[in-house]
Design a protein around this motif. Structure first.
Motif, mmCIF file in Angstrom:
data_model
loop_
_atom_site.group_PDB
_atom_site.id
_atom_site.type_symbol
_atom_site.label_atom_id
_atom_site.label_comp_id
_atom_site.label_asym_id
_atom_site.label_seq_id
_atom_site.Cartn_x
_atom_site.Cartn_y
_atom_site.Cartn_z
ATOM 1 N N GLU A 55 0.244 5.008 -9.214
ATOM 2 C CA GLU A 55 -1.012 5.730 -9.085
ATOM 3 C C GLU A 55 -0.765 7.227 -8.873
ATOM 4 O O GLU A 55 -1.300 8.064 -9.577
ATOM 5 N N CYS A 56 0.094 7.571 -7.864
ATOM 6 C CA CYS A 56 0.298 8.996 -7.553
ATOM 7 C C CYS A 56 1.692 9.467 -7.939
ATOM 8 O O CYS A 56 1.994 10.651 -7.823
ATOM 9 N N GLY A 57 2.548 8.541 -8.416
ATOM 10 C CA GLY A 57 3.871 8.952 -8.867
ATOM 11 C C GLY A 57 4.888 9.138 -7.754
ATOM 12 O O GLY A 57 6.029 9.529 -8.015
ATOM 13 N N SER A 103 -2.226 5.679 -0.440
ATOM 14 C CA SER A 103 -2.945 4.480 0.006
ATOM 15 C C SER A 103 -3.425 3.578 -1.136
ATOM 16 O O SER A 103 -4.233 2.687 -0.906
ATOM 17 N N SER A 104 -2.944 3.801 -2.337
ATOM 18 C CA SER A 104 -3.271 2.865 -3.415
ATOM 19 C C SER A 104 -2.730 1.492 -3.034
ATOM 20 O O SER A 104 -1.646 1.373 -2.454
ATOM 21 N N ASN A 105 -3.455 0.460 -3.404
ATOM 22 C CA ASN A 105 -3.096 -0.880 -2.933
ATOM 23 C C ASN A 105 -2.079 -1.579 -3.828
ATOM 24 O O ASN A 105 -1.545 -2.621 -3.481
ATOM 25 N N THR A 148 0.844 -1.181 0.000
ATOM 26 C CA THR A 148 0.000 0.000 0.000
ATOM 27 C C THR A 148 0.888 1.242 0.000
ATOM 28 O O THR A 148 1.836 1.331 0.779
ATOM 29 N N CYS A 149 0.557 2.190 -0.904
ATOM 30 C CA CYS A 149 1.366 3.398 -1.041
ATOM 31 C C CYS A 149 1.297 4.232 0.244
ATOM 32 O O CYS A 149 0.202 4.534 0.726
ATOM 33 N N PRO A 150 2.453 4.636 0.792
ATOM 34 C CA PRO A 150 2.446 5.438 2.013
ATOM 35 C C PRO A 150 1.903 6.855 1.775
ATOM 36 O O PRO A 150 1.552 7.550 2.727
HETATM 37 ZN ZN LIG Z 1 0.533 6.503 -4.277
#
Ligand SMILES: [Zn+2]
Length: 764
Positions: free
Chosen positions: A179-181, A168-170, A163-165
């Motif tokens: 997802e957010c780069g 929160s993308s999984n 999970t992205c810190p």
């Molecule tokens: Zn992310």
């Protein structure tokens, strides 16, 4: 060719990663520009060695292999073969390996990092740097996967998901989130799991690695960067500065992975570890030159044998530095202006017996040279989105070449090269540029010269020779000489788009010349009008046609770096002997060259493209891939394409209606051209002073330089748009636009008024 003054030029081409086929984004950014440049340098008589190859180690390849249940070697064997073939099919001069002018002139090698000789040189270099104290040992934390049988392995970043810190993308990857780069340390990842075996337990363990002391090179690299400020493009300057300003820190040169080059240490402490891929692949630029020397140069009798590579790598005894040009995409800039130079400096340092206590110096005589320029490219986008191998949003080079003449791609990418900003690939624009530029200007011009020449009644072995008249065509000669200087200068500055534009200007000039001379009216030597007048007109007209042959020869030579296949066909059609790529660059404006003739029926150089047909077959390919795991990114084009498609269809079929009110908003008026000057900052623009019926008049920038001389324009009464929003064009504010007709074949004519009328009169 003058080999005495010939320079040694090393063309370094970024190493394509061998886990997939190349796509057009790669070609525009990394693979076409160096080939254009190498061809240009060879034509100028320089000694060119071009090096590159497949980058075959690292985790993306092992991930692909594990997913497909095959060995990593199978993956790289497959894509090395596919990609090297595609590059050759595209006309990139990776063969022959030895320059046809002779081995002293260099050659080329597209190698691979799984080559044992590469591995051996890398291990030797590793030991040298280690012995010179340029590595440090550090313990770091790394994910470790414990399998059910109690065994386990360290997991490289690509083998970890979680999970992205940040968002929160999984589906975040080990060290970055698509997802957010965001990028982060992999231990920051929340709920980490093994990508391959999500059920296995995963823990953090200590692992020991060597780090290259980049910090020792900070000062020398700053000095080097300073010396390149007038050479580097702005993106190269900016990214290098960013890296140097952050301060260089030691960088890991080993990792916990078995797919890679083994370390030159026997100690079991290093079992299961290999050389980090960045550290070895970048050395390919020099290992490839060495391998070329032993495999090709030495057997072919190069006077320096296995040491031939030194001509292209080391600073000569007299202080001459070989020119090193690195071609790559913008994501790779710091690797080539900071990291690779730091390795070169380190190897020079170690070889001169120095260690980490000695001051690092820039290269001296006999040592390996640093880059002369890194003309990095921006990105080519696919209908607005970024080409991506991993996301399958791409047009693949091999399948493109199965369907199209490689020169059409070379033309399109050349004229659309992402030199200073990202550019876009879309099919309608591709078809438009090929049909209305490459075919309408280049193709039609040479075809007209050859077919009209063939219809002349004079000496069929050489119909144009007797009309070759230096005096009548002197104006055209000097125009071509100017164009030649411009093309050369643009290429020297790595402005490929501009250079190709100038080549095309020669074709437009030729079309314009034929249009004015109307040679088709004078093909017969007999006329009912038997006065001398006809014969004089005939000689003038046919001199132009005859000069058309010289323009075509000029185009063959100057377009050869861009369009090698068409240039070669044209060369043959002109009855010229030999290989056009071996012809001296300056011979394009050698007017004493004998006019040859090919008596075979001339064939058109290019085939028109049909947009509907292409879009239909693209759609088929998209449909075939609908069951792809990422349906949003259908192969070849992606869903974003439809926008450009429909827009273009409207333009082509002329069905985009505007209502009357919209039309009436455009305020068209009559003006008189008072004066015309060259634009101070733009080669193709004139700055026109217009009497628009007001006291002050107005200034308009117009791109008419290829079509009108200053004298021809001055005094003309024209129609202009008076309520166009003023805008600055390279430092001159343009207040409106003059109307002109364009037949798409290089003929552009200003719209004028039938008779006298007051300036400022409205046009309705
Ligand atoms: Zn992310």
């Amino acid at each position: 060719m003058q080999s005495a003054s010939a320079e040694h030029v090393l063309i370094c081409v970024a190493w394509p990663y061998a886990n997939g086929p190349l796509h057009l984004g790669h070609v525009a950014g990394c693979y076409l520009p160096p080939d254009i440049h190498a061809r240009f340098e060879r034509a100028r008589g320089n000694k060119v060695l071009m090096v590159s190859g497949s980058d075959e180690h690292g985790t993306p390849i092992t991930v692909t292999a594990e997913q497909e249940g095959v060995k990593p070697q199978d993956i790289v064997d497959k894509f090395h073969k596919i990609n090297s073939k595609a590059l050759i099919d595209l006309g990139c001069s990776w063969e022959p390996h030895i320059d046809p002018r002779g081995v002293e002139f260099g050659g080329s090698l597209f190698n691979r990092t799984s080559d044992e000789r590469h591995k051996e040189i890398v291990r030797t270099n590793f030991s040298k740097l280690l012995d010179a104290g340029l590595f440090e040992r550090k313990t770091m934390k790394q994910y470790y996967e414990v399998s059910s049988d109690g065994n386990g392995r360290f997991l490289p970043d690509r083998y970890v998901e979680g999970t992205c810190p940040k968002c929160s993308s999984n589906d975040a990857r080990g060290d970055q989130c698509d997802e957010c780069g965001a990028t982060y340390e992999s231990i920051e990842l929340i709920n980490p799991r093994s990508k391959m075996n999500p059920d296995n337990e995963i823990e953090i363990r200590d692992t020991v690695h060597f780090f290259y002391r980049l910090d020792l090179f900070q000062e020398a690299l700053e000095l080097h960067a300073e010396s390149r400020q007038k050479v580097w493009k702005s993106n190269v300057k900016a990214m290098t500065k960013q890296w140097l300003d952050m301060g260089l820190r030691p960088r890991a040169v080993t990792r916990d992975l078995s797919w890679g080059i083994s370390l030159p240490m026997d100690d079991p402490e290093w079992d299961g570890k290999c050389v980090y891929v960045w550290f070895e692949a970048v050395q390919g630029y020099s290992t490839c030159a060495k391998i070329w020397s032993t495999e090709f140069a030495s057997p072919a009798g190069h006077n320096m044998g296995d040491e031939a590579w030194k001509n292209w790598w080391n600073i000569a005894e007299d202080g001459t530095t070989p020119r090193h040009l690195y071609f790559l995409g913008k994501d790779n800039i710091p690797f080539h202006t900071v990291i690779w130079p730091a390795l070169i400096l380190g190897l020079n340092h170690a070889e001169s017996g120095k260690n980490s206590n000695d001051k690092v110096e820039l290269p001296n005589i006999g040592e390996m040279a640093l880059e002369s320029n890194v003309p990095a490219m921006e990105y080519l986008m696919l209908s607005g989105g970024q080409f991506s191998k991993s996301r399958k949003h791409a047009v693949w080079l091999p399948s493109f070449l199965e369907r199209f003449d490689p020169d059409t791609l070379r033309y399109y990418l050349g004229i659309n090269m992402p030199e200073n900003h990202d550019t876009d690939f879309n099919w309608p624009d591709f078809v438009e540029k090929i049909n209305s530029e490459l075919i309408a200007a280049y193709g039609n011009f040479v075809h007209r010269v050859l077919t009209l020449g063939a219809r002349l009644e004079e000496n069929p072995q050489s119909p144009l020779t007797e009309f070759d008249d230096a005096e009548i065509t002197s104006g055209y000669r000097s125009k071509l000489e100017e164009l030649h200087a411009s093309i050369t200068e643009s290429l020297m500055k790595h402005r490929y788009k501009e250079a190709l534009r100038y080549v095309m200007n020669a074709a437009q000039l030729g079309n314009q010349m034929l249009q004015n001379a109307t040679p088709w009216k004078f093909l017969s030597s007999q006329s009912e009008d038997s006065t001398g007048e006809y014969q004089t007109q005939r000689i003038n007209s046919l001199s132009a046609l005859s000069f058309g042959w010289r323009i075509a020869r000029f185009i063959a030579i100057t377009s050869q770096p861009f369009l090698p296949f068409s240039a070669s066909r044209l060369w043959n059609s002109l009855g010229q002997d030999g290989d056009v790529s071996l012809v001296d660059w300056n011979s394009a404006i050698d007017w004493s060259e004998e006019m040859t003739w090919n008596t075979e029926k001339p064939e058109p150089l290019f085939k028109r493209l049909d947009l509907e047909e292409i879009l239909a077959s693209e759609q088929e390919l998209v449909d075939d891939n609908q069951n792809n795991e990422q349906p949003g990114h259908g192969v070849k084009g992606g869903k974003k394409k439809s926008k450009g498609e429909s827009k273009m269809t409207e333009e082509i079929e002329g069905i985009e209606f505007v209502n009357f009110d919209t039309f009436m908003k455009v305020d068209l008026r009559v003006g008189k051209i008072l004066s015309v000057e060259d634009h101070p900052n733009a080669d193709k623009l004139y700055v026109v002073k217009l009497d628009d019926g007001t006291d002050n008049g107005r200034t308009i920038c117009a791109g008419l330089k290829s079509y009108y001389t200053i004298e021809e324009m001055t005094g003309k009464t024209v129609v202009f748009v008076s309520n166009l929003k003023p805008r600055p064009l390279r430092g001159v504010t343009s207040e409106g636009m003059m109307l002109a007709a364009d037949d798409g074949e290089g003929n552009v004519k200003l719209i004028t008024v039938d008779g006298d009328i007051q300036t400022g009169s409205q046009v309705r």
